[in-house]
Design a protein around this motif. Structure first.
Motif, mmCIF file in Angstrom:
data_model
loop_
_atom_site.group_PDB
_atom_site.id
_atom_site.type_symbol
_atom_site.label_atom_id
_atom_site.label_comp_id
_atom_site.label_asym_id
_atom_site.label_seq_id
_atom_site.Cartn_x
_atom_site.Cartn_y
_atom_site.Cartn_z
ATOM 1 N N ARG A 1 40.410 -38.780 -8.321
ATOM 2 C CA ARG A 1 40.504 -38.450 -9.509
ATOM 3 C C ARG A 1 40.031 -36.967 -9.967
ATOM 4 O O ARG A 1 39.141 -36.382 -9.337
ATOM 5 N N TYR A 2 40.723 -36.241 -10.903
ATOM 6 C CA TYR A 2 40.352 -35.084 -11.335
ATOM 7 C C TYR A 2 40.526 -34.081 -10.111
ATOM 8 O O TYR A 2 39.873 -32.970 -10.114
ATOM 9 N N GLU B 1 30.804 -40.522 -15.818
ATOM 10 C CA GLU B 1 30.291 -40.247 -14.520
ATOM 11 C C GLU B 1 31.368 -39.250 -13.913
ATOM 12 O O GLU B 1 32.615 -39.401 -14.076
ATOM 13 N N THR B 2 30.921 -38.261 -13.070
ATOM 14 C CA THR B 2 31.484 -37.642 -12.279
ATOM 15 C C THR B 2 31.025 -37.313 -10.970
ATOM 16 O O THR B 2 29.960 -37.951 -10.716
ATOM 17 N N SER C 1 34.564 -33.149 -8.629
ATOM 18 C CA SER C 1 34.856 -34.396 -9.296
ATOM 19 C C SER C 1 34.762 -35.491 -7.946
ATOM 20 O O SER C 1 34.640 -35.050 -6.976
ATOM 21 N N ALA D 1 36.478 -34.071 -17.266
ATOM 22 C CA ALA D 1 36.126 -35.052 -17.267
ATOM 23 C C ALA D 1 35.231 -35.267 -18.543
ATOM 24 O O ALA D 1 35.230 -36.471 -19.262
ATOM 25 N N CYS E 1 37.740 -29.148 -13.399
ATOM 26 C CA CYS E 1 37.728 -30.804 -13.348
ATOM 27 C C CYS E 1 36.344 -31.323 -14.185
ATOM 28 O O CYS E 1 36.211 -32.564 -14.868
ATOM 29 N N VAL E 2 35.207 -30.449 -14.193
ATOM 30 C CA VAL E 2 34.115 -31.001 -15.119
ATOM 31 C C VAL E 2 34.363 -30.814 -16.709
ATOM 32 O O VAL E 2 34.226 -32.053 -17.266
ATOM 33 N N GLU F 1 34.436 -39.221 -19.862
ATOM 34 C CA GLU F 1 34.095 -40.059 -18.560
ATOM 35 C C GLU F 1 32.326 -40.080 -18.883
ATOM 36 O O GLU F 1 31.837 -39.257 -19.523
#
Length: 273
Positions: free
Chosen positions: A106-107, A123-124, A102, A116, A112-113, A121
């Motif tokens: 954040r995350y 964007e990551t 991430s 997101a 985490c993906v 979201e």
């Protein structure tokens, strides 16, 4: 060239380990994980790279004496799933570095993906950072962003994360090996943290908005455990959906559900019980 001990798993682990080997880093020992028999193994194997390159590897709990005997100049963690004790991380004079999936802060945390995508979201990315006593909280050495399309699944995004991690490591590797990767302190006030997800978290709450349900389906679609619902005593997996932005007409496909806010079309489903 520097000596390294590497903790790695999954396709990101393979990608980053391959970068180290291409750049002549002497990987003296690899820690990886035994594959979980209850998990779908869609990713590449760190163990296979270790065997191919005659690198000793272990799948047990890391021990201070074992890592110390390897005398690493630097320690790397690439999608390794367990916390590494600080006494082990402190062995390496050049430091210990982790590749996180991430854009920290954040995350922080697990999956985490998936989180997101679930949170909508756009964007990551990946972050290479110093490892510290708190997970994912050390100084940031570098980052690379990837986009998240409105219909992309977590797996789609993860396939972008893999090469991004390799590119990021290549950009930062010389600074790390020369001792010039102090990094930038994270702003804890903007940090978010998410925990591990389980298959049970895939249950659909139809009172939520169509967008929220669509994001859940994308976040846990194959090869992850999937989103599901129950109807007439049957468990139904929902693998793909589409948001309906216009009014329904006679030509609109029939399998459409009214949610707490908006309409959603079910494109792929499976009755499993």
């Amino acid at each position: 060239m520097a000596d390294a001990v590497v903790f790695a798993y999954s396709s990101v682990g393979c990608e980053c380990l391959s970068v180290l080997l291409r750049h002549g880093v002497n990987v003296k020992l690899i820690y990886t994980h035994e594959d979980d028999p209850n998990e779908e193994h869609w990713f590449k194997s760190v163990r296979e790279i270790a065997v191919k390159n005659n690198i000793p590897f272990r799948t047990d709990t890391p021990e201070f004496s074992v890592v110390k005997d390897a005398a690493p100049d630097v320690i790397f963690s690439f999608y390794y799933r367990s916390m590494i004790p600080m006494d082990i991380l402190n062995i390496a004079p050049l430091g210990a570095f982790n590749m996180h999936g991430s854009l920290l802060p954040r995350y922080r945390g697990r999956a985490c993906v998936n989180w997101a995508v679930l949170n909508g979201e756009t964007e990551t990315g990946v972050t290479l950072h110093h490892m510290a006593a708190r997970a994912d909280a050390g100084n940031i050495v570098g980052q690379e962003a990837v986009s998240i399309g409105p219909d992309e699944t977590a797996h789609d995004v993860f396939l972008k994360i893999i090469p991004a991690s390799g590119r990021l490591l290549e950009r930062c590797l010389n600074d790390i090996l020369s001792g010039n990767a102090e990094g930038t302190k994270q702003d804890d006030s903007t940090a978010t943290k998410f925990g591990r997800r389980t298959p049970a978290d895939g249950i659909i709450d139809w009172s939520k908005s169509a967008a929220e349900i669509h994001n859940l389906v994308r976040a846990v679609a194959k090869p992850f455990p999937g989103a599901f619902t129950f109807h007439d005593g049957h468990k139904i997996m929902i693998w793909k959906t589409k948001l309906i932005h216009d009014n329904i007409t006679q030509n609109t496909p029939a399998f459409i559900v009214k949610t707490g806010d908006g309409l959603i079309e079910i494109l792929e489903w499976e009755i499993v019980s």
